[in-house]
Scaffold this motif. Structure first.
Motif, PDB file in Angstrom:
ATOM      1  N   GLU A 411     -68.409-101.793   9.934  1.00  9.91           N
ATOM      2  CA  GLU A 411     -69.326-102.741  10.246  1.00  9.91           C
ATOM      3  C   GLU A 411     -68.687-103.853  10.886  1.00  9.91           C
ATOM      4  O   GLU A 411     -68.760-104.672  11.816  1.00  9.91           O
ATOM      5  N   ALA A 412     -67.266-104.171  10.084  1.00  9.19           N
ATOM      6  CA  ALA A 412     -66.380-105.163  10.603  1.00  9.19           C
ATOM      7  C   ALA A 412     -65.745-105.076  11.997  1.00  9.19           C
ATOM      8  O   ALA A 412     -65.705-105.808  12.928  1.00  9.19           O
ATOM      9  N   ASP A 413     -65.306-103.739  12.049  1.00  5.75           N
ATOM     10  CA  ASP A 413     -65.005-103.206  13.394  1.00  5.75           C
ATOM     11  C   ASP A 413     -65.963-103.306  14.625  1.00  5.75           C
ATOM     12  O   ASP A 413     -65.803-103.810  15.704  1.00  5.75           O
ATOM     13  N   LEU A 414     -67.100-103.099  14.290  1.00  6.59           N
ATOM     14  CA  LEU A 414     -68.411-103.311  15.022  1.00  6.59           C
ATOM     15  C   LEU A 414     -68.581-104.309  15.437  1.00  6.59           C
ATOM     16  O   LEU A 414     -68.825-105.027  16.655  1.00  6.59           O
ATOM     17  N   LEU A 415     -68.633-105.325  14.366  1.00  7.97           N
ATOM     18  CA  LEU A 415     -68.811-106.941  14.747  1.00  7.97           C
ATOM     19  C   LEU A 415     -67.759-107.496  15.612  1.00  7.97           C
ATOM     20  O   LEU A 415     -68.034-108.217  16.417  1.00  7.97           O
ATOM     21  N   SER A 416     -66.497-107.104  15.467  1.00  6.08           N
ATOM     22  CA  SER A 416     -65.428-107.845  16.304  1.00  6.08           C
ATOM     23  C   SER A 416     -65.528-107.322  17.426  1.00  6.08           C
ATOM     24  O   SER A 416     -65.393-107.991  18.579  1.00  6.08           O
ATOM     25  N   ALA A 417     -65.870-106.005  17.669  1.00  9.05           N
ATOM     26  CA  ALA A 417     -66.087-105.463  19.057  1.00  9.05           C
ATOM     27  C   ALA A 417     -67.138-106.212  19.934  1.00  9.05           C
ATOM     28  O   ALA A 417     -67.056-106.478  21.063  1.00  9.05           O
ATOM     29  N   ARG A 418     -68.359-106.319  19.058  1.00  5.18           N
ATOM     30  CA  ARG A 418     -69.578-107.112  19.725  1.00  5.18           C
ATOM     31  C   ARG A 418     -69.246-108.621  20.166  1.00  5.18           C
ATOM     32  O   ARG A 418     -69.521-109.111  21.113  1.00  5.18           O
ATOM     33  N   ALA A 419     -68.470-109.316  19.209  1.00  2.11           N
ATOM     34  CA  ALA A 419     -67.989-110.605  19.572  1.00  2.11           C
ATOM     35  C   ALA A 419     -66.992-110.571  20.826  1.00  2.11           C
ATOM     36  O   ALA A 419     -67.230-111.442  21.749  1.00  2.11           O
TER      37      ALA A 419
END
Length: 475
Positions: A411-419
């Protein structure tokens, strides 16, 4: 004489663009395919984030760099008035009065005939510089709005990453407790406990770094807003959804809608007219003077003359030897014009490259976010299965805790990618020349060329705080 008075016309924007990118007119689409359609303004509203709207408007009102850009507009307007004043006659009065034998009062006017266009070229150059600074101000507005949005997204990302790492630390602490119990009962060697403790220290260190990153992100946003950088601004609980892709328009239209390219083209015109003015300064100048002088004297006899004395005269000045100054000045502005054209060419290519990079990033981030989203869903499925095994007693809690950690990291990786995807979208709309305001708001505000009053207001506020009176500050 009439042909000598005429000024040459600066190069058109279309000619400059054709010189910068010879094949630009023939390109009907971008190399990285974008959404068809004309440019759309109002990209800020597309994120549907009320807090972001408030922050951007606060930054527009209080950002220091934007205040400097507004002051430069005012300076350029004043300089344009100064240069245009030479086209009109200058009038003045002088006299000598008092307890003396003679009193003299003279009123006169002088006007330099702009035969070769020197003054007109200077005036036109000043007008071009004013237009360039106005375009610079509009571009600075858009850059501040875009930078504020990116800083807001960065703060949200750092806040969510900090929250995720807190949960990971909590899970790892539970794993340390479980491993410690297993060592006590002899179900596991001491090395497994040491490995769990080492992983806890690594996660705790990552949490400290995440907290520092959140504070720095908050301070960066506060600086943009003109606030004290105390790191106190708080973020929203989640990132906004990505709006639909903006229309990319045609590559050939980019040079006509980006304010920074418009400013660069105005500076080419300014250098062009400065060169014309410098060349005209090498030719003779002619002035007409008119004066009325009144003389009263107790010791001088005016003979047959009467007072006041009226007269009209003409004078001319033809430069013969100036040590090469006038020629060197003309050469200087000739080279300045070449430099302005090269600067425009480079900026146009950079702008086109920024759009192509933004369009390519749209495709890349779309694929990456989809891949990470699929991984998060798989990790969530694995976690549900592990928790089900724990509930029926077929497995201990360690497997479920490790699956939860894996899910949090995904989820942290997805969050960084979305940002990163949101930031790439901001870069794209800025590169395309889109304004953060709606078209109706732009028309109501005159297209954004009128700088706000906050520089003067800030000066007045500082003057009051320091005990300086308004009149003293003005002086």
């Amino acid at each position: 004489m009439l042909s000598a008075c005429a000024l040459d016309t600066p190069p058109k924007t279309s000619d400059l663009a054709a010189q910068a990118v010879p094949s630009l007119d023939s390109r009907r689409q971008w190399a990285n395919r974008g959404t068809p359609g004309d440019r759309a303004d109002g990209w800020l509203a597309g994120f549907d984030d009320a807090q972001l709207n408030r922050l951007v408007r606060e930054a527009i009102d209080h950002n220091g760099d934007l205040a400097i850009a507004a002051i430069r507009v005012q300076q350029a307007e004043a300089l344009a008035t100064v240069q245009s004043s030479g086209l009109l006659p200058a009038a003045g009065a002088r006299g000598r009065l008092g307890e003396s034998e003679s009193q003299i009062v003279s009123v006169g006017a002088s006007w330099e005939l702009d035969l070769w266009g020197r003054i007109r070229a200077q005036s036109r150059a000043a007008q071009s510089e004013r237009a360039a600074t106005q375009a610079d101000y509009v571009w600075a507005q858009r850059v501040v709005a875009a930078t504020t949005a990116k800083a807001w997204f960065s703060l949200i990302k750092c806040t969510e990453l900090e929250s995720a790492l807190k949960q990971i630390v909590e899970v790892q602490a539970r794993l340390v407790g479980i491993e410690g119990h297993r060592v006590v009962i002899g179900a596991a060697p001491q090395t497994e406990l040491e490995e769990a403790r080492n992983a806890l220290r690594v996660n705790q260190d990552a949490l400290i770094k995440a907290t520092q990153a959140r504070v720095r992100a908050a301070q960066a946003l506060e600086l943009l807003l003109g606030r004290y950088p105390g790191g106190e601004v708080e973020a929203e609980p989640s990132l906004p959804a990505l709006p639909p892709a903006p229309p990319a328009g045609l590559p050939a239209n980019l040079v006509e809608r980006r304010p920074d390219l418009i400013a660069a083209s105005h500076r080419v015109a300014e250098a062009f007219d400065q060169r014309q003015s410098a060349q005209a300064a090498r030719l003779p100048s002619v002035s007409i003077d008119v004066a009325i002088t009144g003389i009263r004297s107790d010791v001088l006899s005016l003979m047959d003359s009467s007072s006041p004395v009226k007269g009209v005269s003409a004078s001319f000045l033809a430069p013969i030897f100036t040590g090469g100054k006038l020629k060197a000045r003309a050469d200087y502005y000739t080279e300045a014009q070449k430099a302005a054209i090269v600067t425009y060419d480079n900026r146009a290519l950079e702008a086109l490259s920024e759009v192509e990079a933004g369009l390519q990033a749209e495709t890349s981030y779309k694929a990456r976010v989809a891949e990470l989203q699929a991984r998060v869903e798989e990790c969530h499925t694995l976690l549900v299965r592990e928790e089900a095994r724990v509930s029926i007693g077929s497995a201990d809690e360690r497997g479920a805790l490790k699956s939860r950690q894996t899910l949090l990291l995904s989820e942290a990786d997805l969050l960084s990618a979305r940002a990163d995807q949101l930031n790439a979208r901001i870069d794209l709309v800025l590169a395309l020349g889109g304004d953060w305001r709606e078209a109706g708001e732009m028309r109501a505000q005159g297209g954004g060329f009128s700088p706000p009053d906050f520089p003067d207001a800030s000066l007045a506020a500082k003057s009051q705080k320091s005990g300086i009176h308004e009149s003293d500050a003005a002086q």
